[in-house]
Design a protein around this motif. Sequence first.
Motif, PDB file in Angstrom:
ATOM      1  N   SER A 259       0.877  -1.177   0.000  1.00 33.18           N
ATOM      2  CA  SER A 259       0.000   0.000   0.000  1.00 33.18           C
ATOM      3  C   SER A 259       0.911   1.221   0.000  1.00 33.18           C
ATOM      4  O   SER A 259       2.114   1.095   0.239  1.00 33.18           O
ATOM      5  CB  SER A 259      -0.913   0.015   1.229  1.00 33.18           C
ATOM      6  OG  SER A 259      -0.144   0.198   2.406  1.00 33.18           O
ATOM      7  N   ASN A 260       0.342   2.416  -0.262  1.00 36.00           N
ATOM      8  CA  ASN A 260       1.245   3.569  -0.369  1.00 36.00           C
ATOM      9  C   ASN A 260       1.573   4.192   0.981  1.00 36.00           C
ATOM     10  O   ASN A 260       2.291   5.182   1.058  1.00 36.00           O
ATOM     11  CB  ASN A 260       0.712   4.616  -1.356  1.00 36.00           C
ATOM     12  CG  ASN A 260      -0.512   5.360  -0.853  1.00 36.00           C
ATOM     13  OD1 ASN A 260      -1.274   4.842  -0.033  1.00 36.00           O
ATOM     14  ND2 ASN A 260      -0.721   6.561  -1.358  1.00 36.00           N
ATOM     15  N   PHE A 261       1.079   3.583   2.078  1.00 39.51           N
ATOM     16  CA  PHE A 261       1.531   3.973   3.415  1.00 39.51           C
ATOM     17  C   PHE A 261       1.696   2.714   4.249  1.00 39.51           C
ATOM     18  O   PHE A 261       0.727   2.031   4.563  1.00 39.51           O
ATOM     19  CB  PHE A 261       0.545   4.936   4.080  1.00 39.51           C
ATOM     20  CG  PHE A 261       0.981   5.367   5.463  1.00 39.51           C
ATOM     21  CD1 PHE A 261       2.243   5.881   5.680  1.00 39.51           C
ATOM     22  CD2 PHE A 261       0.123   5.264   6.553  1.00 39.51           C
ATOM     23  CE1 PHE A 261       2.662   6.274   6.951  1.00 39.51           C
ATOM     24  CE2 PHE A 261       0.529   5.664   7.825  1.00 39.51           C
ATOM     25  CZ  PHE A 261       1.796   6.167   8.016  1.00 39.51           C
ATOM     26  N   GLU A 262       2.948   2.401   4.588  1.00 40.81           N
ATOM     27  CA  GLU A 262       3.245   1.203   5.373  1.00 40.81           C
ATOM     28  C   GLU A 262       3.949   1.598   6.670  1.00 40.81           C
ATOM     29  O   GLU A 262       4.671   2.586   6.712  1.00 40.81           O
ATOM     30  CB  GLU A 262       4.160   0.253   4.589  1.00 40.81           C
ATOM     31  CG  GLU A 262       3.524  -0.338   3.351  1.00 40.81           C
ATOM     32  CD  GLU A 262       4.470  -1.286   2.619  1.00 40.81           C
ATOM     33  OE1 GLU A 262       3.991  -2.294   2.091  1.00 40.81           O
ATOM     34  OE2 GLU A 262       5.691  -0.999   2.574  1.00 40.81           O
ATOM     35  N   THR A 263       3.742   0.788   7.697  1.00 41.19           N
ATOM     36  CA  THR A 263       4.412   1.016   8.985  1.00 41.19           C
ATOM     37  C   THR A 263       5.170  -0.245   9.393  1.00 41.19           C
ATOM     38  O   THR A 263       4.705  -1.367   9.169  1.00 41.19           O
ATOM     39  CB  THR A 263       3.409   1.370  10.092  1.00 41.19           C
ATOM     40  OG1 THR A 263       2.451   0.309  10.227  1.00 41.19           O
ATOM     41  CG2 THR A 263       2.680   2.671   9.778  1.00 41.19           C
ATOM     42  N   PHE A 264       6.344  -0.037   9.975  1.00 43.55           N
ATOM     43  CA  PHE A 264       7.160  -1.152  10.452  1.00 43.55           C
ATOM     44  C   PHE A 264       7.757  -0.816  11.813  1.00 43.55           C
ATOM     45  O   PHE A 264       8.283   0.280  12.006  1.00 43.55           O
ATOM     46  CB  PHE A 264       8.308  -1.453   9.483  1.00 43.55           C
ATOM     47  CG  PHE A 264       7.875  -1.963   8.145  1.00 43.55           C
ATOM     48  CD1 PHE A 264       7.640  -3.313   7.931  1.00 43.55           C
ATOM     49  CD2 PHE A 264       7.696  -1.076   7.085  1.00 43.55           C
ATOM     50  CE1 PHE A 264       7.241  -3.785   6.687  1.00 43.55           C
ATOM     51  CE2 PHE A 264       7.303  -1.539   5.837  1.00 43.55           C
ATOM     52  CZ  PHE A 264       7.069  -2.899   5.644  1.00 43.55           C
ATOM     53  N   ASN A 265       7.701  -1.783  12.738  1.00 42.91           N
ATOM     54  CA  ASN A 265       8.435  -1.666  13.993  1.00 42.91           C
ATOM     55  C   ASN A 265       9.905  -1.962  13.729  1.00 42.91           C
ATOM     56  O   ASN A 265      10.235  -2.953  13.067  1.00 42.91           O
ATOM     57  CB  ASN A 265       7.927  -2.694  15.014  1.00 42.91           C
ATOM     58  CG  ASN A 265       6.585  -2.332  15.591  1.00 42.91           C
ATOM     59  OD1 ASN A 265       6.167  -1.180  15.544  1.00 42.91           O
ATOM     60  ND2 ASN A 265       5.893  -3.319  16.150  1.00 42.91           N
ATOM     61  N   ILE A 266      10.770  -1.123  14.273  1.00 39.05           N
ATOM     62  CA  ILE A 266      12.211  -1.357  14.151  1.00 39.05           C
ATOM     63  C   ILE A 266      12.799  -1.466  15.559  1.00 39.05           C
ATOM     64  O   ILE A 266      12.970  -0.468  16.262  1.00 39.05           O
ATOM     65  CB  ILE A 266      12.898  -0.236  13.348  1.00 39.05           C
ATOM     66  CG1 ILE A 266      12.246  -0.082  11.964  1.00 39.05           C
ATOM     67  CG2 ILE A 266      14.380  -0.538  13.210  1.00 39.05           C
ATOM     68  CD1 ILE A 266      12.370  -1.278  11.043  1.00 39.05           C
ATOM     69  N   GLY A 267      13.059  -2.697  15.959  1.00 37.57           N
ATOM     70  CA  GLY A 267      13.615  -2.968  17.282  1.00 37.57           C
ATOM     71  C   GLY A 267      14.283  -4.332  17.271  1.00 37.57           C
ATOM     72  O   GLY A 267      14.466  -4.946  16.216  1.00 37.57           O
ATOM     73  N   THR A 268      14.623  -4.822  18.458  1.00 38.65           N
ATOM     74  CA  THR A 268      15.276  -6.136  18.565  1.00 38.65           C
ATOM     75  C   THR A 268      14.286  -7.228  18.946  1.00 38.65           C
ATOM     76  O   THR A 268      14.563  -8.408  18.767  1.00 38.65           O
ATOM     77  CB  THR A 268      16.374  -6.118  19.641  1.00 38.65           C
ATOM     78  OG1 THR A 268      15.764  -5.900  20.921  1.00 38.65           O
ATOM     79  CG2 THR A 268      17.396  -5.025  19.359  1.00 38.65           C
ATOM     80  N   GLY A 269      13.141  -6.822  19.523  1.00 35.84           N
ATOM     81  CA  GLY A 269      12.187  -7.804  20.030  1.00 35.84           C
ATOM     82  C   GLY A 269      12.476  -8.230  21.463  1.00 35.84           C
ATOM     83  O   GLY A 269      11.785  -9.076  22.012  1.00 35.84           O
ATOM     84  N   VAL A 270      13.501  -7.630  22.064  1.00 38.02           N
ATOM     85  CA  VAL A 270      13.885  -7.979  23.437  1.00 38.02           C
ATOM     86  C   VAL A 270      13.646  -6.782  24.354  1.00 38.02           C
ATOM     87  O   VAL A 270      14.079  -5.666  24.059  1.00 38.02           O
ATOM     88  CB  VAL A 270      15.380  -8.381  23.510  1.00 38.02           C
ATOM     89  CG1 VAL A 270      15.791  -8.670  24.955  1.00 38.02           C
ATOM     90  CG2 VAL A 270      15.647  -9.569  22.604  1.00 38.02           C
ATOM     91  N   GLY A 271      12.972  -7.008  25.477  1.00 37.26           N
ATOM     92  CA  GLY A 271      12.770  -5.958  26.464  1.00 37.26           C
ATOM     93  C   GLY A 271      13.870  -5.995  27.508  1.00 37.26           C
ATOM     94  O   GLY A 271      14.089  -7.028  28.145  1.00 37.26           O
ATOM     95  N   SER A 272      14.579  -4.886  27.665  1.00 38.89           N
ATOM     96  CA  SER A 272      15.654  -4.798  28.659  1.00 38.89           C
ATOM     97  C   SER A 272      15.304  -3.720  29.674  1.00 38.89           C
ATOM     98  O   SER A 272      14.837  -2.640  29.311  1.00 38.89           O
ATOM     99  CB  SER A 272      16.989  -4.434  27.997  1.00 38.89           C
ATOM    100  OG  SER A 272      17.366  -5.405  27.055  1.00 38.89           O
TER     101      SER A 272
END
Length: 340
Positions: A259-272
Amino acid sequence: MKKVLVTGGLGFIGSHTVVELQNKGFEVVIVDDLSNSSIEVIEGITAITNQKPIFEKLDLKNKSAVAQFFRAHKDISGVIHFAASKAVGESVNNPLLYYENNLNTLIYMMKEVLNLNTQNFIFSSSCTVYGQADEMPITENAPVKPAESPYGNTKQIGEEIIRDVCNVEPHLKVIALRYFNPIGAHSTAKIGELPIGIPQNLVPFITQTAAGLRDCLSVFGDDYPTPDGTCLRDYIHVVDLAKAHVVALQRLLDNKQESNFETFNIGTGVGSSVFDVIKSFERVSGKSLNYKIAPRRKGDVISAYADTKKANSVLGWKAKSTLDDAMSSAWNWEKTIRNL
């Protein structure tokens, strides 16, 4: 070479992204008002990449100056928009500064991007758009809760503005990258996080305390409902984060969006936890850190760490560095700039 505009390109994340773009063969134009960065960062970028980016000092709140800039650079293939005020605590104390800076600049940028032949735009968003999420890890489909700070609200409103524009502008292609907590520095120690004044973020406060610039680190609250009582965050190495921008830009250039607007999480997946970060620093530096427990800080959520499956599978991007890697690079950077 395709020309890419990076706003806020002398800042912490921006400068590392410029390095990764130049390493991949892009021609980079940096716009920065130097309000929270230093012109000397260009020297670090040039030393790492053997290529000096084009730089223009520009206040993006100046609408006519923004229009004039784009008239001079009509051949831009993509825009990565970092320029924004970004401290949660400061935004609570000075909300109008944040609304003016973060929203007006976005609007002026979007207006000009719509006049380009190729309308590719990457928005520097944040996990703060989720507020205090109900479930961990946080997916991109998590409901957007009321923001915990004016800073977080500017990111929520920013995404709303972009979504509304994308609905009526079919040629506009946008990816919003929702960062979790960027830390660390380039392995060369030629660029890194360089806050002006008292650091608003945990890691530079840790390294400055260890370097003797700060007497003591304050841990804001040890009575949260977490394993050790301190807040949980997803700490991502800034170089991993920078590489995500290059991958996202390539996705836009290759017309691979769903789609012309996409969202992505950028992280490690680990909570510290805060204590995890302190222990990691002590482990890699061999130094004991002076800290005290302070009252909770307004605007802080209890816990926030990413579900990264969408970025991993759709973008083909994955964080590679560990917390220890990031803390070691942050300490090397601090030692380099302090001549320790």
